[in-house]
Design a protein around this motif. Structure first.
Motif, PDB file in Angstrom:
ATOM      1  N   THR A  37       0.810  -1.217   0.000  1.00 47.48           N
ATOM      2  CA  THR A  37       0.000   0.000   0.000  1.00 47.48           C
ATOM      3  C   THR A  37       0.845   1.270   0.000  1.00 47.48           C
ATOM      4  O   THR A  37       0.296   2.354  -0.193  1.00 47.48           O
ATOM      5  N   ALA A  38       2.153   1.142   0.221  1.00 46.77           N
ATOM      6  CA  ALA A  38       3.043   2.310   0.208  1.00 46.77           C
ATOM      7  C   ALA A  38       4.147   2.074  -0.818  1.00 46.77           C
ATOM      8  O   ALA A  38       5.034   1.246  -0.625  1.00 46.77           O
ATOM      9  N   VAL A  39       4.071   2.813  -1.923  1.00 46.17           N
ATOM     10  CA  VAL A  39       5.042   2.711  -3.010  1.00 46.17           C
ATOM     11  C   VAL A  39       5.454   4.121  -3.405  1.00 46.17           C
ATOM     12  O   VAL A  39       4.637   5.039  -3.427  1.00 46.17           O
ATOM     13  N   SER A  40       6.746   4.295  -3.693  1.00 50.71           N
ATOM     14  CA  SER A  40       7.258   5.595  -4.116  1.00 50.71           C
ATOM     15  C   SER A  40       8.372   5.373  -5.123  1.00 50.71           C
ATOM     16  O   SER A  40       8.849   4.259  -5.305  1.00 50.71           O
ATOM     17  N   GLY A  41       8.801   6.454  -5.766  1.00 51.59           N
ATOM     18  CA  GLY A  41       9.907   6.320  -6.703  1.00 51.59           C
ATOM     19  C   GLY A  41       9.979   7.442  -7.698  1.00 51.59           C
ATOM     20  O   GLY A  41       9.169   8.378  -7.687  1.00 51.59           O
ATOM     21  N   GLY A  42      10.940   7.318  -8.560  1.00 52.97           N
ATOM     22  CA  GLY A  42      11.143   8.312  -9.597  1.00 52.97           C
ATOM     23  C   GLY A  42      12.265   7.874 -10.503  1.00 52.97           C
ATOM     24  O   GLY A  42      12.925   6.860 -10.264  1.00 52.97           O
ATOM     25  N   GLY A  43      12.481   8.648 -11.549  1.00 50.46           N
ATOM     26  CA  GLY A  43      13.536   8.296 -12.470  1.00 50.46           C
ATOM     27  C   GLY A  43      13.813   9.398 -13.469  1.00 50.46           C
ATOM     28  O   GLY A  43      13.245  10.493 -13.405  1.00 50.46           O
ATOM     29  N   GLU A  44      14.692   9.077 -14.400  1.00 49.21           N
ATOM     30  CA  GLU A  44      15.088  10.024 -15.432  1.00 49.21           C
ATOM     31  C   GLU A  44      15.148   9.315 -16.775  1.00 49.21           C
ATOM     32  O   GLU A  44      15.705   8.217 -16.880  1.00 49.21           O
ATOM     33  N   VAL A  45      14.559   9.942 -17.782  1.00 50.73           N
ATOM     34  CA  VAL A  45      14.665   9.467 -19.155  1.00 50.73           C
ATOM     35  C   VAL A  45      15.753  10.286 -19.816  1.00 50.73           C
ATOM     36  O   VAL A  45      15.710  11.517 -19.809  1.00 50.73           O
ATOM     37  N   ARG A  46      16.735   9.605 -20.364  1.00 49.18           N
ATOM     38  CA  ARG A  46      17.883  10.265 -20.995  1.00 49.18           C
ATOM     39  C   ARG A  46      17.577  10.596 -22.450  1.00 49.18           C
ATOM     40  O   ARG A  46      16.655  10.040 -23.038  1.00 49.18           O
ATOM     41  N   PRO A  47      18.387  11.474 -23.043  1.00 53.09           N
ATOM     42  CA  PRO A  47      18.173  11.844 -24.451  1.00 53.09           C
ATOM     43  C   PRO A  47      18.198  10.656 -25.416  1.00 53.09           C
ATOM     44  O   PRO A  47      17.525  10.693 -26.448  1.00 53.09           O
ATOM     45  N   ASP A  48      18.926   9.573 -25.087  1.00 54.13           N
ATOM     46  CA  ASP A  48      18.962   8.406 -25.971  1.00 54.13           C
ATOM     47  C   ASP A  48      17.742   7.504 -25.782  1.00 54.13           C
ATOM     48  O   ASP A  48      17.627   6.468 -26.439  1.00 54.13           O
ATOM     49  N   GLY A  49      16.821   7.868 -24.867  1.00 56.47           N
ATOM     50  CA  GLY A  49      15.607   7.088 -24.640  1.00 56.47           C
ATOM     51  C   GLY A  49      15.714   6.072 -23.524  1.00 56.47           C
ATOM     52  O   GLY A  49      14.716   5.496 -23.109  1.00 56.47           O
TER      53      GLY A  49
END
Length: 171
Positions: A37-49
């Protein structure tokens, strides 16, 4: 579906995301199902995809709709949530395979034990508000120190299912 995912930073939307698991028990006769019930996160998409990021689950948030079982799953026999409150998946790479397929490679950490994990996800939707990834993969719980198996009742691998919604953060 031919889509373009914008370069930049993305944040997981916990209200639109779900991570669940299922495992056969009672010698394969019963399937235990639960959701974090508790989920978190994030990320980055780079120019190459390609992409990197992290998804974090609070181990104590696992809910199987059975209080006694949930307490046992949080104990040292399984997730040991008091000592290891988080389960993390650190994405080292996410690369497009085709129009909606994504190969995800990374490091899964459960109970302080890290193991490489690779799976295929599906880019379920991309719109002006964000993107949604869906995946299902299996994990061998014994590789993470969860060997409890009274009378040999638990067999096979644990299946993890995730639907993760990410929104683009302002630059």
């Amino acid at each position: 579906m031919t889509v373009t995912v914008e370069t930049g930073t993305w944040q997981l939307d916990p209200s639109a995301s779900a991570v669940s698991l299922r495992h056969k028990t009672m010698w394969g006769l019963v399937t235990v199902k639960g959701a974090f019930t508790a989920v978190s996160g994030g990320g980055e998409v780079r120019p190459d995809g390609s992409a990197t990021g992290t998804v974090t689950l609070e181990a104590a948030s696992l809910d199987t709709k059975h209080a006694k079982r949930d307490t046992h799953l949080r104990s040292a026999d399984f997730f040991d949530a008091d000592q290891h409150p988080e389960i993390t998946f650190a994405v080292r790479g996410a690369d497009r395979l085709d129009t909606d397929g994504v190969r995800v490679t990374g490091q899964l950490t459960v109970r302080g034990v890290s193991r490489p994990q690779t799976f295929t996800a599906r880019l379920a939707s991309v719109d002006a508000d964000g993107l949604t990834l869906e995946t299902e993969f299996t994990v061998d719980r014994a590789q993470f120190g969860m060997g409890w198996n009274q009378l040999g009742m638990m067999r096979g691998l644990t299946t993890v299912t995730a639907r993760l919604r990410f929104t683009r953060t302002a630059a």
